[in-house]
Design an enzyme around this catalytic site. Structure first.
Site, PDB file in Angstrom:
ATOM      1  N   PHE A 196      -6.146  88.860  33.034  1.00  0.00           N
ATOM      2  CA  PHE A 196      -5.194  89.239  32.241  1.00  0.00           C
ATOM      3  C   PHE A 196      -5.740  90.677  31.444  1.00  0.00           C
ATOM      4  O   PHE A 196      -5.485  90.560  30.223  1.00  0.00           O
ATOM      5  CB  PHE A 196      -4.688  88.261  31.165  1.00  0.00           C
ATOM      6  N   GLU A 231      -3.783  90.387  22.851  1.00  0.00           N
ATOM      7  CA  GLU A 231      -4.759  90.505  21.340  1.00  0.00           C
ATOM      8  C   GLU A 231      -4.440  89.286  20.504  1.00  0.00           C
ATOM      9  O   GLU A 231      -4.581  89.136  19.379  1.00  0.00           O
ATOM     10  CB  GLU A 231      -4.362  91.498  20.657  1.00  0.00           C
TER      11      GLU A 231
HETATM   12  C1  LIG Z   1       0.302  91.577  28.944  1.00  0.00           C
HETATM   13  C2  LIG Z   1      -0.974  90.999  28.615  1.00  0.00           C
HETATM   14  C3  LIG Z   1      -2.304  91.911  28.355  1.00  0.00           C
HETATM   15  C4  LIG Z   1      -3.425  91.421  28.133  1.00  0.00           C
HETATM   16  N1  LIG Z   1      -4.454  92.286  28.022  1.00  0.00           N
HETATM   17  C5  LIG Z   1      -5.645  91.672  27.730  1.00  0.00           C
HETATM   18  C6  LIG Z   1      -6.675  92.406  27.799  1.00  0.00           C
HETATM   19  O1  LIG Z   1      -6.646  94.107  28.015  1.00  0.00           O
HETATM   20  N2  LIG Z   1      -8.224  91.988  27.757  1.00  0.00           N
HETATM   21  C7  LIG Z   1      -8.203  90.839  27.243  1.00  0.00           C
HETATM   22  O2  LIG Z   1      -9.462  90.196  27.191  1.00  0.00           O
HETATM   23  N3  LIG Z   1      -7.192  89.962  27.307  1.00  0.00           N
HETATM   24  C8  LIG Z   1      -5.927  90.433  27.775  1.00  0.00           C
HETATM   25  N4  LIG Z   1      -4.942  89.367  27.433  1.00  0.00           N
HETATM   26  C9  LIG Z   1      -5.149  88.213  27.332  1.00  0.00           C
HETATM   27  C10 LIG Z   1      -4.615  87.538  25.984  1.00  0.00           C
HETATM   28  O3  LIG Z   1      -5.609  87.798  25.366  1.00  0.00           O
HETATM   29  C11 LIG Z   1      -4.545  86.045  26.512  1.00  0.00           C
HETATM   30  O4  LIG Z   1      -3.433  85.933  27.178  1.00  0.00           O
HETATM   31  C12 LIG Z   1      -4.577  85.336  25.030  1.00  0.00           C
HETATM   32  O5  LIG Z   1      -5.773  85.289  24.529  1.00  0.00           O
HETATM   33  C13 LIG Z   1      -4.209  83.811  25.415  1.00  0.00           C
HETATM   34  O6  LIG Z   1      -4.890  83.180  26.351  1.00  0.00           O
HETATM   35  P1  LIG Z   1      -4.412  82.333  27.759  1.00  0.00           P
HETATM   36  O7  LIG Z   1      -3.395  83.341  28.277  1.00  0.00           O
HETATM   37  O8  LIG Z   1      -5.633  81.894  28.503  1.00  0.00           O
HETATM   38  O9  LIG Z   1      -3.712  81.234  27.084  1.00  0.00           O
HETATM   39  P2  LIG Z   1      -4.146  79.924  26.645  1.00  0.00           P
HETATM   40  O10 LIG Z   1      -5.175  80.263  25.610  1.00  0.00           O
HETATM   41  O11 LIG Z   1      -4.240  79.043  27.586  1.00  0.00           O
HETATM   42  O12 LIG Z   1      -3.006  79.299  25.605  1.00  0.00           O
HETATM   43  C14 LIG Z   1      -2.011  78.653  25.919  1.00  0.00           C
HETATM   44  C15 LIG Z   1      -0.972  78.546  24.916  1.00  0.00           C
HETATM   45  O13 LIG Z   1      -1.573  77.425  24.110  1.00  0.00           O
HETATM   46  C16 LIG Z   1      -1.633  77.807  22.806  1.00  0.00           C
HETATM   47  N5  LIG Z   1      -2.839  77.141  22.371  1.00  0.00           N
HETATM   48  C17 LIG Z   1      -4.108  77.429  22.525  1.00  0.00           C
HETATM   49  N6  LIG Z   1      -4.989  76.771  21.798  1.00  0.00           N
HETATM   50  C18 LIG Z   1      -4.300  76.110  20.540  1.00  0.00           C
HETATM   51  C19 LIG Z   1      -4.563  75.423  19.597  1.00  0.00           C
HETATM   52  N7  LIG Z   1      -5.883  75.185  19.201  1.00  0.00           N
HETATM   53  N8  LIG Z   1      -3.411  74.967  18.832  1.00  0.00           N
HETATM   54  C20 LIG Z   1      -1.964  75.352  19.104  1.00  0.00           C
HETATM   55  N9  LIG Z   1      -1.862  75.952  20.117  1.00  0.00           N
HETATM   56  C21 LIG Z   1      -2.949  76.301  20.927  1.00  0.00           C
HETATM   57  C22 LIG Z   1      -1.526  79.086  22.823  1.00  0.00           C
HETATM   58  O14 LIG Z   1      -1.083  79.651  21.483  1.00  0.00           O
HETATM   59  C23 LIG Z   1      -0.434  79.601  23.867  1.00  0.00           C
HETATM   60  O15 LIG Z   1       0.571  79.545  23.392  1.00  0.00           O
HETATM   61  C24 LIG Z   1      -3.463  90.056  27.930  1.00  0.00           C
HETATM   62  C25 LIG Z   1      -2.437  89.177  28.118  1.00  0.00           C
HETATM   63  C26 LIG Z   1      -1.068  89.713  28.368  1.00  0.00           C
HETATM   64  C27 LIG Z   1      -0.295  88.830  28.309  1.00  0.00           C
END
Ligand SMILES: Cc1cc2nc3c(=O)[nH]c(=O)nc-3n(C[C@H](O)[C@H](O)[C@H](O)COP(=O)(O)OP(=O)(O)OC[C@H]3O[C@@H](n4cnc5c(N)ncnc54)[C@H](O)[C@@H]3O)c2cc1C
Length: 402
Positions: free
Chosen positions: A158, A378
């Site tokens: 991502f 972010e």
């Molecule tokens: C368009 C886009 C561009 C991106 N660009 C970059 C980039 O350039 N570089 C980079 O490093 N990353 C990037 N990301 C990744 C982004 O940082 C992650 O998607 C984000 O950190 C969430 O991680 P995940 O997708 O693995 O979701 P998860 O961590 O699996 O979370 C899934 C859901 O569970 C919730 N959740 C998790 N833990 C808890 C908790 N303790 N309590 C309550 N709720 C919780 C989250 O809020 C979320 O709703 C990008 C994402 C998108 C969508």
């Protein structure tokens, strides 16, 4: 207190607004369809000092403060409601700053001047397949020192700007464990060039919005980097990541303000002229009341966001605030701005009637684009809530332990 803009800030806003109105807005639909930002826009942005503008002037940056960086972010959000160019801008402004502040002279000499002149891309690679929110638990990427080189193995996913980095060259600031026994004190940041680097395999994902900038991932298989590609001090990477995230979140807030205002202006024009039941739509309370609500929401995000930028400037220039103050202010802006922006765009789409569901108007690009900010880019909304909770209650109340 003083809520007015300085002459310099006003001039900067007008300059960026005029540039963006002429050179960006007319191309937004093509950028969304062709899935790339034209080179001439990058060149124009470079000439105006809009690429990694917070980077040192020694490397072609504009050396602007965070308030000025937010003003530009707001104007780019206004001009490109799809948010592709604003995302490219804010990624480079926040992570280009970290590179400029902590990167080695050799790495900056090689890349930063090319980044600020629009010839190369600079991105951030923290997220891994097992999770982005819980990076401490999920991170598997390892960097091991061998003689005068670093060997990296792992996978990032991502990640914004994969195609841009492959086509233009450039680096992704990449977080890797350098001491797995030390938790968050065992991470370091590295400048990882994706183009022509042995051991890098990239993938692409198909997003729903902000189509002008790519998202994907890369696997590192014994990627060998010269030792000067370590960013700053060994095992300080997690702290640099948190510093960059705060900056990026404030800039996201600013881009949302511009995009929200552009959406509201489009809606206002429409409800003043479109008639139903013999009267302008805007004369019905059912339309006016939400208008008032959205206007208040946008103004409140403006206050949160520019206060956050002000706190950052006070911290960096006068040491009056701490990184905790910045993290709290940034999280509040990021928690509200994308939600309010999505909500006003959704409302305006309703006001536009059936044309709101067509590509006649830019509003559908905005709805698709802004969702990236609330879903995760972010940091997710719940992570913003966790940061705010941590700052109010203390880190012993963190849901995942300290
Ligand atoms: C368009 C886009 C561009 C991106 N660009 C970059 C980039 O350039 N570089 C980079 O490093 N990353 C990037 N990301 C990744 C982004 O940082 C992650 O998607 C984000 O950190 C969430 O991680 P995940 O997708 O693995 O979701 P998860 O961590 O699996 O979370 C899934 C859901 O569970 C919730 N959740 C998790 N833990 C808890 C908790 N303790 N309590 C309550 N709720 C919780 C989250 O809020 C979320 O709703 C990008 C994402 C998108 C969508």
């Amino acid at each position: 207190m003083d809520f007015s803009w300085s002459e310099e800030q006003e001039l900067w806003r007008q300059t960026v607004r005029e540039f963006a109105r002429k050179n960006i807005t007319p191309h937004v639909r093509d950028i969304d369809s062709n899935r790339k930002i034209p080179k001439q826009i990058m060149k124009g942005m470079a000439q105006l000092g809009l690429l990694a503008p917070t980077a040192s002037q020694d490397y072609g940056g504009a050396g602007v403060d965070w308030t000025m960086a937010c003003i530009a972010a707001e104007e780019l959000g206004r001009a490109d409601i799809s948010l592709a160019i604003p995302v490219m801008y804010l990624v480079e402004a926040s992570w280009g700053y970290i590179f400029s502040k902590y990167g080695s002279e050799e790495a900056k000499e090689e890349y930063l001047k090319r980044i600020t002149s629009g010839e190369a891309f600079s991105g951030i690679a923290v997220t891994e397949p097992e999770g982005g929110s819980d990076i401490l638990g999920a991170a598997k990427t390892r960097a091991i020192k061998k003689d005068k080189s670093w060997i990296l193995n792992g996978e990032k996913i991502f990640i914004s700007g994969i195609t841009e980095s492959l086509n233009w060259g450039g680096i992704h600031l990449t977080l890797a464990r350098t001491d797995p026994n030390k938790g968050h004190k065992g991470f370091s940041f590295f400048a990882v060039p994706l183009k022509n680097t042995k051991g890098i395999k990239t993938t692409l994902l198909e997003d729903m919005g902000r189509m002008g900038i790519s998202t994907g991932g890369f696997v590192m298989n014994d990627v060998t980097l010269p030792e000067q590609y370590l960013i700053g001090e060994l095992n300080k990477g997690f702290y640099y990541a948190m510093e960059g995230f705060s900056a990026a979140r404030v800039l996201i807030g600013a881009t949302c303000i511009g995009a929200s205002e552009a959406a509201l202006e489009l809606g206002i024009d429409h409800i003043k002229t479109r008639k139903a039941f013999g009267r302008a739509l805007g004369s019905f309370e059912g339309i006016q009341f939400p208008l008032a609500e959205h206007y208040c929401n946008i103004e409140s995000v403006k206050l949160l966001t520019y206060r956050a930028a002000w706190i950052m400037d006070k911290m960096y220039n006068e040491q009056k605030y701490t990184h905790h103050d910045v993290a709290l202010a940034a999280a509040m802006s990021k928690l509200r701005a994308p939600i309010y922006a999505f909500s006003v765009m959704n409302e305006v789409a309703d006001w536009l009637g059936a044309t709101g569901y067509t590509k006649e108007y830019s509003i559908e690009m905005g709805i698709r684009g802004v969702r990236s900010y609330s879903i995760g880019a972010e940091g997710t909304m719940n992570i913003m809530r966790i940061i705010i909770g941590r700052e109010l209650l203390g880190k012993e109340f963190l849901p995942y332990g300290t």
